[in-house]
Design an enzyme around this catalytic site. Structure first.
Site, PDB file in Angstrom:
ATOM      1  CG  ASP A   1       8.403  -3.355   5.304  1.00 24.55           C
ATOM      2  OD1 ASP A   1       9.395  -2.968   4.644  1.00 24.55           O
ATOM      3  OD2 ASP A   1       7.242  -2.970   5.076  1.00 24.55           O
TER       4      ASP A   1
ATOM      5  CD  GLN B   1       8.661   3.781   3.210  1.00 25.28           C
ATOM      6  OE1 GLN B   1       9.350   4.794   3.129  1.00 25.28           O
ATOM      7  NE2 GLN B   1       7.924   3.357   2.192  1.00 25.28           N
TER       8      GLN B   1
ATOM      9  CG  HIS C   1       3.330  -1.843   1.904  1.00 25.48           C
ATOM     10  ND1 HIS C   1       3.133  -2.752   0.904  1.00 25.48           N
ATOM     11  CD2 HIS C   1       3.517  -0.646   1.303  1.00 25.48           C
ATOM     12  CE1 HIS C   1       3.195  -2.130  -0.265  1.00 25.48           C
ATOM     13  NE2 HIS C   1       3.426  -0.847  -0.056  1.00 25.48           N
TER      14      HIS C   1
ATOM     15  CB  CYS D   1       0.269  -0.428  -0.727  1.00 29.70           C
ATOM     16  SG  CYS D   1       0.435  -0.060  -2.462  1.00 29.70           S
TER      17      CYS D   1
END
Lengths: 185, 428
Positions: free
Chosen positions: B219, B222, B142, B385
């Protein structure tokens, strides 16, 4: 086909004229970098050159960040050296996007190429009014007549998320013409 | 793994008031949870109840409301820690409140930059980057991961490198040994890619990163909403995620950091509530983590509601949520059987979540989205993004359906049916 309550709106938005223009858009040429390619150069790096000596060229790169639509619009404007008004002698574009943006670019080219700058700006103003009409269209019938095929975007003006798609090309035309005029100074 | 029969997912769906509405005359089908998830009544209530009964500034003041709001705030932090397997003990906290995952990543990049300037002293030297050092990301990231670390590289003279993707769009973990070198100081990578839905095979990346002394930033935006995540078992050094994608409020996110790292890391934001001693003519003495990273008034009501979301998810059971969404994913993947439709990402329902990006040949995503929306189905269109991953597939943009705990197999079927009509409508 059954599209529920919104079926009519959807059909009104995607009129045959729009679908046809988006499939075979007018004025589209390949001259800008392909941003879907990993080997692509920077956006808006194409060489700006006018094809006629009595013209100045301008270019504008337009981008719609919500969906990634983009277009580079290239305008060539006569220098008015012969005492005649500045005229858009050539208008081409390169880019990619949804059917609304592509069709709008195509119909705009048909409408303003060969017109004086003043007339093109007046039409751009009318188109902007149409897009601000929230689906109502223009109250002035002769103004609607002046917009020609561009009135088919009336249905789009109901959708705030899509107005920018329809305006993308017009914004690019205004900016590229302004750049061409500035180069004559 | 908990049996699926134990959880009534129809009843869970009924806990989301927003889903009880029609759009263009169709019952709303919400398949855009990767962008933001809807909120159950208990989360909406938690935020409102906090304002109705307990609201006060936390960690200061001696009155009853200040005490109650501080307890609620810290209890939410502990809930969030339990959700991801981090330490929740007082004095050993590993969860930092941020303004969202993007803010968390920028906090880390700024703090690493501060360490590179010598801030934090010798204890922070392990975070410092110098010319010739390397930061490794992946092409699936992202922009929120790519850009803060690209900027950090530019500020410090470090080199940005990346793990490539395979044909399915999965991160090439097999390249870890080659791309991550002795010069690599930071590896920032996604747990689950927001476009392809692919779960990253983290083990080879983490193993290699730690072998060369690099820090791993995960990250987890998700993954936390959909999978059982255990940050200690994954052995990552830092992780970030946002509350609003896990059924909590917007404007708040969380940063996990291994306790010893949080203690050594210099702060990134400065102001009230993060300093023990401040002087005019001497360096300030900062508080212990997590307070050190939480300058200024925090989004307290939102943190409390995010804690309620974490508790709500744990009560359902993350295994049950994952199993349920796996079934929805199987149905979404049938998009790949529709004529002219191709999936950007793994087509097999293995090591992926119910986030399915797809391309409809000859129809721009914006038009697909408009058509789908007219059937009352919400999906995301655009580049999500993540422009580099789209370039990997040679497209500008895509359509993306993404599941949440409230989606049913019928929701996915409704989407597949709608998508099957798109090309006829646009005469391609």
């Amino acid at each position: 086909m059954d599209f529920g309550m919104s079926g009519d709106d959807l059909e009104q938005m995607y009129q045959e004229v729009i679908l046809e223009a988006s499939r075979n858009p007018h004025g589209r040429e390949r001259f800008a970098p392909d941003l879907a390619s990993e080997q692509s150069a920077q956006a808006g790096e194409s060489v700006v050159r006018a094809s006629h000596e009595y013209c100045a060229a301008g270019e504008s790169h337009q981008f719609n960040p919500t969906c990634g639509d983009e277009a580079t619009i290239h305008a060539e404007v006569s220098d008015g050296g012969d005492g005649r008004p500045h005229t858009i002698e050539r208008l081409v574009w390169d880019g990619h996007g949804c059917s609304i943006s592509q069709a709008s670019l195509s119909i705009m080219v048909d409408l303003v190429e060969g017109k004086t700058v003043d007339e093109a700006m007046r039409l751009a103003g009318l188109f902007h009014q149409l897009m601000d009409s929230r689906g109502a269209g223009l109250s002035d019938e002769s103004a609607e007549e002046d917009l020609g095929d561009a009135v088919v975007f009336q249905g789009v003006s109901k959708y705030p998320m899509r107005i920018k798609c329809a305006l993308l090309g017009w914004e690019g035309m205004k900016a590229s013409v302004a750049e061409a005029l500035a180069r004559m100074q | 793994m908990e049996g699926k029969g134990m959880v009534d997912f129809d009843a869970i769906r009924a806990e989301f008031p927003i889903l009880d509405q029609s759009v263009y005359g169709h019952p709303l089908v919400y398949l855009d949870s990767a962008a933001t998830a809807q909120k159950p009544q208990c989360v909406i209530d938690a935020e409102a109840d906090f304002y109705r009964h307990d609201n006060a500034a936390v960690h200061r003041g001696a009155h009853e409301l200040a005490a109650r709001s501080t307890v609620a705030f810290e209890r939410a932090r502990a809930s969030m820690a339990r959700l991801v397997g981090a330490c929740a003990d007082e004095g050993g906290e590993e969860i930092v409140v941020t303004g969202g995952a993007t803010a968390g990543l920028n906090l880390l990049a700024t703090a690493f930059g501060n360490a590179s300037l010598g801030r934090g002293g010798s204890a922070a030297a392990r975070f410092a980057l110098h010319p010739g050092d390397e930061i490794v990301v992946s092409k699936a990231e992202h922009h929120s991961v790519l850009l803060p670390f690209q900027e950090l590289a530019a500020r410090t003279g470090a080199t940005l490198k990346w793990l490539d993707l395979d044909e399915e769009g999965r991160i090439r973990s097999d390249m870890a040994d080659e791309v991550i070198t002795e010069r690599t100081r930071v590896v920032a990578v996604t747990h689950v890619a927001n476009v392809t839905g692919a779960i990253t095979n983290l083990a080879p990346i983490v193993r290699r990163a730690h072998a060369v002394g690099a820090l791993v930033v995960l990250d987890a935006c998700q993954s936390v909403p959909h999978l059982k995540v255990d940050v200690h078992a994954l052995d990552v050094d830092f992780a970030v995620w946002s509350a609003h994608k896990m059924y909590g409020p917007t404007g708040v996110g969380f940063l996990y950091g291994r306790r010893e790292l949080l203690e050594a890391l210099p702060p990134a934001n400065f102001g009230g509530s993060m300093v023990e001693l401040a002087w005019m003519d001497r360096p300030a003495q900062y508080m212990a983590p997590p307070a050190k990273f939480e300058a200024g008034t925090q989004p307290v009501a939102q943190v409390v509601a995010a804690g309620a979301a974490a508790e709500w998810m744990m009560a359902i059971g993350m295994d049950a949520i994952a199993t349920h969404e796996h079934e929805v994913a199987a149905e979404l993947l049938k998009l790949g059987d529709v004529d002219g439709v191709s999936i950007l990402g793994p087509c097999e329902n293995r090591d992926r979540i119910g986030t399915v990006a797809f391309d409809v040949d000859g129809v721009h995503p914006h038009d697909v989205g408009q058509f789908i929306d007219a059937q009352g189905i919400a999906i995301r269109v655009g580049h999500h993004c993540a422009q580099p991953v789209h370039r990997h597939f040679g497209v500008y943009a895509s359509n993306r359906a993404s599941s949440g705990v409230y989606n049913s197999v019928a929701d996915a079927q409704a989407l597949v049916e709608a998508v099957s009509k798109v090309r006829a409508f646009f005469r391609v």
